[in-house]
Design a protein around this motif. Sequence first.
Motif, PDB file in Angstrom:
ATOM      1  N   VAL A  78       7.772 -16.279   9.019  1.00 49.42           N
ATOM      2  CA  VAL A  78       8.572 -15.365   8.958  1.00 49.42           C
ATOM      3  C   VAL A  78       9.475 -15.022  10.044  1.00 49.42           C
ATOM      4  O   VAL A  78      10.614 -14.363  10.112  1.00 49.42           O
ATOM      5  N   ASP A  79       9.035 -15.367  11.515  1.00 46.72           N
ATOM      6  CA  ASP A  79       9.786 -15.214  12.525  1.00 46.72           C
ATOM      7  C   ASP A  79      11.096 -16.233  12.371  1.00 46.72           C
ATOM      8  O   ASP A  79      12.171 -15.817  12.942  1.00 46.72           O
ATOM      9  N   HIS A  81      12.521 -17.178   9.612  1.00 50.33           N
ATOM     10  CA  HIS A  81      13.368 -16.519   8.817  1.00 50.33           C
ATOM     11  C   HIS A  81      14.282 -15.553   9.324  1.00 50.33           C
ATOM     12  O   HIS A  81      15.400 -15.298   9.032  1.00 50.33           O
ATOM     13  N   ARG A  82      13.453 -14.594  10.165  1.00 48.56           N
ATOM     14  CA  ARG A  82      14.082 -13.267  10.862  1.00 48.56           C
ATOM     15  C   ARG A  82      15.306 -13.896  11.792  1.00 48.56           C
ATOM     16  O   ARG A  82      16.229 -13.278  11.929  1.00 48.56           O
ATOM     17  N   ARG A  85      18.447 -14.830  10.122  1.00 51.73           N
ATOM     18  CA  ARG A  85      19.160 -13.535   9.316  1.00 51.73           C
ATOM     19  C   ARG A  85      19.653 -12.483  10.516  1.00 51.73           C
ATOM     20  O   ARG A  85      20.234 -11.733  10.268  1.00 51.73           O
ATOM     21  N   ARG A  86      18.984 -12.908  11.921  1.00 50.95           N
ATOM     22  CA  ARG A  86      19.417 -11.964  12.745  1.00 50.95           C
ATOM     23  C   ARG A  86      20.953 -11.640  13.201  1.00 50.95           C
ATOM     24  O   ARG A  86      21.890 -12.638  12.974  1.00 50.95           O
ATOM     25  N   ALA A 103      16.224  -1.979   7.273  1.00 51.96           N
ATOM     26  CA  ALA A 103      15.764  -3.351   6.932  1.00 51.96           C
ATOM     27  C   ALA A 103      14.519  -3.534   6.765  1.00 51.96           C
ATOM     28  O   ALA A 103      13.965  -4.537   6.191  1.00 51.96           O
ATOM     29  N   GLU A 104      13.675  -2.437   6.776  1.00 53.58           N
ATOM     30  CA  GLU A 104      12.124  -2.399   6.399  1.00 53.58           C
ATOM     31  C   GLU A 104      11.966  -3.244   5.012  1.00 53.58           C
ATOM     32  O   GLU A 104      11.094  -3.983   4.926  1.00 53.58           O
ATOM     33  N   GLU A 106      13.668  -5.192   3.185  1.00 52.29           N
ATOM     34  CA  GLU A 106      13.862  -6.365   3.353  1.00 52.29           C
ATOM     35  C   GLU A 106      12.939  -7.386   3.946  1.00 52.29           C
ATOM     36  O   GLU A 106      12.596  -8.376   3.437  1.00 52.29           O
ATOM     37  N   GLN A 107      12.308  -6.797   5.124  1.00 53.34           N
ATOM     38  CA  GLN A 107      11.382  -7.391   5.932  1.00 53.34           C
ATOM     39  C   GLN A 107       9.931  -7.490   5.025  1.00 53.34           C
ATOM     40  O   GLN A 107       9.380  -8.589   5.217  1.00 53.34           O
ATOM     41  N   LEU A 110      10.272 -10.351   2.611  1.00 52.60           N
ATOM     42  CA  LEU A 110      10.453 -11.421   3.369  1.00 52.60           C
ATOM     43  C   LEU A 110       8.830 -12.111   3.516  1.00 52.60           C
ATOM     44  O   LEU A 110       8.328 -12.986   3.269  1.00 52.60           O
ATOM     45  N   VAL A 111       8.177 -10.916   4.263  1.00 51.14           N
ATOM     46  CA  VAL A 111       6.650 -11.355   4.254  1.00 51.14           C
ATOM     47  C   VAL A 111       6.217 -11.566   3.231  1.00 51.14           C
ATOM     48  O   VAL A 111       5.052 -12.497   3.185  1.00 51.14           O
TER      49      VAL A 111
END
Lengths: 183, 247
Positions: A78-79, A81-82, A85-86, A103-104, A106-107, A110-111
């Motif tokens: 996950v980190d 991916h983040r 996308r940062r 963004a929540e 989307e996060q 993702l998780v």
Amino acid sequence: MTHAAEPAPADPLDLEDAWDRHGAEILGFATTSLGDPAAAEDCVQETFLRAWRARHRFSGERASARTWLFAIARNVVVDAHRARRRRPAPTPDDRLLRLVPSAEPEQARLVDQVTLVAAVTRLRPEHREVVVAVAWEGRSYDEVAAATGVPLGTLRSRMYYALRHLREILAEDVAAHDLIGGA
Amino acid sequence: MSTDESAQRRAELIAAAVAGSLAPEEETEYAALAAADPSVADEVTELTALLARVSSARPEPAPVLAVAPSSTPTPPGTAGHPDRVPSGLRTRGRAPVAVAAAVAGVLGLGLGAVLGVVAAGDGSPAPTESAPVGPPGTLGATEPIAFVGAPDGVRIDAALVAHTWGTETVLEMEGFPSGRAYEVVLLDAGGRVVSSGSFRGSTVPIDCRLNAAWLRERVEAVEIRDGRGRVVAASDVPTVTPDDAAG
């Protein structure tokens, strides 16, 4: 007065053994999730490094080493991916910030996505095959049966038990996530 | 029907209902089952939602088959040295190296061991310096294969890579007519076929990696077929036993 030196407490987690047993499938999970073997390799390294640092929090009574490692690997992926996308930080202008969707969600997606890929990775091979074929490749049971020679009833049965096992894995994952803390 | 057979049939019908693939003649059977056992409908609802959730989590790009680390070098960590960094953490990798180096430095360990993975990124069938090596079927090892029968002007360099959940076919090709579609299939000893993926001919070299959910020990041949299913090129590959595949 002298005291006899106390023996160092044994590691609750044998990482060497865990590496041998689970390194390949965690690398498979990371590669599948990221689509980038080099990044996946880094994730596996980071997973085992975090596991090594957090090894004294591991309790074999509360989660298997595999479950615990996958929970850490999920966070690492996950980190990753983040990080991909940062984007540049938005301007602190409140008027503009109100226009930017949170963004929540989307996060959370993702998780959830990474969690599910990890869970599918942990299925038995014959169960994983039918889940991947039906859920991700969009094939019907009949098509899979024709392609593999596995009887239709067997494929359906495998899907049933695969989904039940997935349900258990996801429940374990929630518990393991609490165990790993920030790892 | 025995209890086991009933449970088996229940599982099959639920899985079919979850995927929306009950045959017409099974609809009645399913309705009777659901009427007799209220838990069936609940389970179908729950598992349908789960399958939809899994479907929505499809990795992009398409699932890459597992890659396997090589057997690691002689591990420095032992039960008597619980704080030693496991060998798998000592790597040629990028960011983790700095962390591992810091840890290893504190602990007086050296770096340099590698985590082997299959060749990646450049599409080359050639193994990386750290890739696993071994006989056909060795997990993660690149196994060169040779195609025969390719038309004049067509060049195919190919390899297989055995993974824990399938077989990867690595192809570098030139000369396939532009715009035409081709399929790469794997065959087992019984002549059964599974598709590994497809590609289009191009005027430029084609580098691709295709995957199929058959373990390497099942694969006896690889074929490239044209849009009509005719074999364009074929490769008989060595038979692999499960022992070989243990890597």
